[in-house]
Motif scaffolding. Structure first.
Motif, PDB file in Angstrom:
ATOM      1  N   HIS A  86      59.793 111.482   5.047  1.00 34.81           N
ATOM      2  CA  HIS A  86      59.316 110.204   4.512  1.00 34.81           C
ATOM      3  C   HIS A  86      59.289 110.264   2.990  1.00 34.81           C
ATOM      4  CE1 HIS A  86      57.069 106.449   4.382  1.00 34.81           C
ATOM      5  NE2 HIS A  86      56.291 107.015   3.474  1.00 34.81           N
ATOM      6  N   VAL A  87      59.812 109.211   2.356  1.00 35.94           N
ATOM      7  CA  VAL A  87      59.771 109.106   0.900  1.00 35.94           C
ATOM      8  C   VAL A  87      58.777 107.995   0.556  1.00 35.94           C
ATOM      9  CG1 VAL A  87      61.063 108.642  -1.209  1.00 35.94           C
ATOM     10  CG2 VAL A  87      62.153 109.896   0.663  1.00 35.94           C
ATOM     11  N   ASN A  88      57.721 108.366  -0.156  1.00 37.26           N
ATOM     12  CA  ASN A  88      56.682 107.418  -0.568  1.00 37.26           C
ATOM     13  C   ASN A  88      56.859 107.148  -2.056  1.00 37.26           C
ATOM     14  OD1 ASN A  88      54.358 106.049  -1.293  1.00 37.26           O
ATOM     15  ND2 ASN A  88      52.971 107.407  -0.200  1.00 37.26           N
ATOM     16  N   HIS A  89      57.351 105.953  -2.372  1.00 35.83           N
ATOM     17  CA  HIS A  89      57.556 105.588  -3.775  1.00 35.83           C
ATOM     18  C   HIS A  89      56.246 105.229  -4.460  1.00 35.83           C
ATOM     19  CE1 HIS A  89      61.938 105.646  -3.650  1.00 35.83           C
ATOM     20  NE2 HIS A  89      61.864 105.078  -2.469  1.00 35.83           N
ATOM     21  N   GLY A  90      55.225 104.916  -3.682  1.00 37.15           N
ATOM     22  CA  GLY A  90      53.918 104.603  -4.244  1.00 37.15           C
ATOM     23  C   GLY A  90      53.841 103.271  -4.954  1.00 37.15           C
ATOM     24  N   TRP A  91      54.850 102.448  -4.821  1.00 39.25           N
ATOM     25  CA  TRP A  91      54.897 101.189  -5.567  1.00 39.25           C
ATOM     26  C   TRP A  91      53.956 100.130  -5.004  1.00 39.25           C
ATOM     27  CZ3 TRP A  91      60.946 100.835  -5.788  1.00 39.25           C
ATOM     28  CH2 TRP A  91      61.419 101.821  -6.656  1.00 39.25           C
ATOM     29  N   ARG A  92      53.564 100.287  -3.730  1.00 41.29           N
ATOM     30  CA  ARG A  92      52.700  99.280  -3.110  1.00 41.29           C
ATOM     31  C   ARG A  92      51.284  99.809  -2.893  1.00 41.29           C
ATOM     32  NH1 ARG A  92      54.316  98.498   1.899  1.00 41.29           N
ATOM     33  NH2 ARG A  92      55.636 100.328   1.866  1.00 41.29           N
ATOM     34  N   GLY A  93      50.931 100.857  -3.616  1.00 38.05           N
ATOM     35  CA  GLY A  93      49.572 101.397  -3.556  1.00 38.05           C
ATOM     36  C   GLY A  93      49.156 101.829  -2.162  1.00 38.05           C
ATOM     37  N   GLU A  94      48.074 101.258  -1.658  1.00 42.08           N
ATOM     38  CA  GLU A  94      47.522 101.646  -0.354  1.00 42.08           C
ATOM     39  C   GLU A  94      48.500 101.380   0.786  1.00 42.08           C
ATOM     40  OE1 GLU A  94      43.690  99.941   0.323  1.00 42.08           O
ATOM     41  OE2 GLU A  94      42.812 100.890  -1.441  1.00 42.08           O
ATOM     42  N   ASN A 118      56.390 112.385  -2.418  1.00 39.68           N
ATOM     43  CA  ASN A 118      55.712 111.314  -3.134  1.00 39.68           C
ATOM     44  C   ASN A 118      56.319 111.170  -4.515  1.00 39.68           C
ATOM     45  OD1 ASN A 118      53.428 110.437  -1.328  1.00 39.68           O
ATOM     46  ND2 ASN A 118      53.150 112.661  -1.340  1.00 39.68           N
ATOM     47  N   LEU A 119      56.819 109.983  -4.794  1.00 42.69           N
ATOM     48  CA  LEU A 119      57.462 109.679  -6.062  1.00 42.69           C
ATOM     49  C   LEU A 119      56.713 108.528  -6.719  1.00 42.69           C
ATOM     50  CD1 LEU A 119      61.106 109.609  -4.691  1.00 42.69           C
ATOM     51  CD2 LEU A 119      59.944 111.553  -5.724  1.00 42.69           C
ATOM     52  N   GLN A 120      56.590 108.571  -8.002  1.00 38.38           N
ATOM     53  CA  GLN A 120      55.902 107.503  -8.725  1.00 38.38           C
ATOM     54  C   GLN A 120      56.790 106.870  -9.788  1.00 38.38           C
ATOM     55  OE1 GLN A 120      52.800 106.538  -7.767  1.00 38.38           O
ATOM     56  NE2 GLN A 120      52.909 108.107  -6.186  1.00 38.38           N
ATOM     57  N   GLU A 121      58.011 107.328  -9.883  1.00 43.20           N
ATOM     58  CA  GLU A 121      58.906 106.886 -10.948  1.00 43.20           C
ATOM     59  C   GLU A 121      59.341 105.436 -10.739  1.00 43.20           C
ATOM     60  OE1 GLU A 121      63.400 107.903 -12.337  1.00 43.20           O
ATOM     61  OE2 GLU A 121      62.170 109.575 -11.652  1.00 43.20           O
ATOM     62  N   LYS A 122      59.161 104.627 -11.756  1.00 45.05           N
ATOM     63  CA  LYS A 122      59.553 103.218 -11.710  1.00 45.05           C
ATOM     64  C   LYS A 122      60.892 103.054 -12.429  1.00 45.05           C
ATOM     65  CE  LYS A 122      55.049 101.324 -11.101  1.00 45.05           C
ATOM     66  NZ  LYS A 122      53.754 101.391 -11.648  1.00 45.05           N
ATOM     67  N   TRP A 129      65.106  97.505  -8.784  1.00 51.13           N
ATOM     68  CA  TRP A 129      64.132  98.358  -8.093  1.00 51.13           C
ATOM     69  C   TRP A 129      64.768  98.995  -6.859  1.00 51.13           C
ATOM     70  CZ3 TRP A 129      58.701  99.137  -8.915  1.00 51.13           C
ATOM     71  CH2 TRP A 129      58.225  98.582 -10.106  1.00 51.13           C
ATOM     72  N   GLU A 130      65.540  98.203  -6.102  1.00 49.75           N
ATOM     73  CA  GLU A 130      66.155  98.709  -4.872  1.00 49.75           C
ATOM     74  C   GLU A 130      67.187  99.793  -5.172  1.00 49.75           C
ATOM     75  OE1 GLU A 130      66.599  99.519  -1.078  1.00 49.75           O
ATOM     76  OE2 GLU A 130      65.114  98.078  -1.794  1.00 49.75           O
ATOM     77  N   ALA A 131      68.024  99.565  -6.174  1.00 46.68           N
ATOM     78  CA  ALA A 131      69.038 100.565  -6.544  1.00 46.68           C
ATOM     79  C   ALA A 131      68.364 101.846  -7.050  1.00 46.68           C
ATOM     80  CB  ALA A 131      69.978 100.008  -7.607  1.00 46.68           C
ATOM     81  N   HIS A 132      67.298 101.686  -7.828  1.00 45.24           N
ATOM     82  CA  HIS A 132      66.562 102.842  -8.344  1.00 45.24           C
ATOM     83  C   HIS A 132      65.963 103.642  -7.175  1.00 45.24           C
ATOM     84  CE1 HIS A 132      64.249 105.191 -11.211  1.00 45.24           C
ATOM     85  NE2 HIS A 132      63.161 104.953 -10.488  1.00 45.24           N
ATOM     86  N   ALA A 133      65.327 102.935  -6.244  1.00 45.66           N
ATOM     87  CA  ALA A 133      64.718 103.590  -5.081  1.00 45.66           C
ATOM     88  C   ALA A 133      65.766 104.308  -4.243  1.00 45.66           C
ATOM     89  CB  ALA A 133      63.969 102.559  -4.233  1.00 45.66           C
TER      90      ALA A 133
END
Length: 194
Positions: A86-94, A118-122, A129-133
């Protein structure tokens, strides 16, 4: 195991991996899905059963959960040890953390391993955003595959994703440059539901 060919040479038979898990006999729908999975994996160029580890990318969405359950329940038909990735981008918080927790519980319920990144990079200003993710996920897939000796990463891209990609490429003028759609196999990624 060894077998002698008619010419007298010894041919070693590929040893099938052993599994400690007892898999259920599939019903009609499960059987159809398992057969399609096996056919798609063979079409992607793999000999079955896979001797390698299998990573299953799981976002927590319906498609990736279906693939995870299919692999966990009928995995003996395609390979050895299975891990949910699982890749958690953390962009949606909870909500992002909730997706990770859900996939963690799913792995436990299915009796298979779980790994989260867990990734936090924006993205940079003006970057999609989609291409970056997607780029970040592909880097994670490659890293986790390398850690397991080149294990394939199964993703749950489906026919809907294929149609969306083709339309997007057609309307943005990227069709000629990028081709018609998503490939069944690209790098370490295998897309058996495509």
């Amino acid at each position: 195991m060894q077998h002698r060919n008619p010419n007298g040479t010894v041919k070693r038979k590929k040893k099938r991996p052993t599994h400690s898990v007892k898999y259920p006999v599939p019903g009609e729908v499960g059987g159809q899905l398992a057969r399609r999975l096996v056919k798609a994996v063979r079409k992607a160029g793999f000999d079955l059963p896979l001797a390698s580890h299998i990573l299953c990318a799981c976002s927590g969405g319906a498609d990736s959960v279906a693939l995870a359950v299919l692999l966990a329940r009928y995995g003996r038909r395609v390979g050895a040890e299975i891990t949910l990735l699982h890749v958690n981008h953390g962009w949606r918080g909870e909500e992002s953390d909730g997706d990770e927790a859900f996939v963690r519980r799913l792995a436990k319920k299915l009796g298979i391993a779980f790994v989260a990144q867990n990734l936090q990079e924006k993205p940079a200003l003006g970057e999609s955003w989609e291409a970056h993710a997607r780029g970040l996920r592909k880097a994670v897939f490659q890293k986790e595959s390398d850690r397991r000796g080149g294990a394939p990463v199964f993703t749950a891209h489906s026919a809907d994703d294929q149609a969306e990609t083709r339309l997007w490429r057609l309307f943005t003028g990227a069709f000629e440059k990028l081709g018609g759609g998503i490939l069944p196999r690209h790098g370490v990624e295998v897309r058996p539901l495509l």
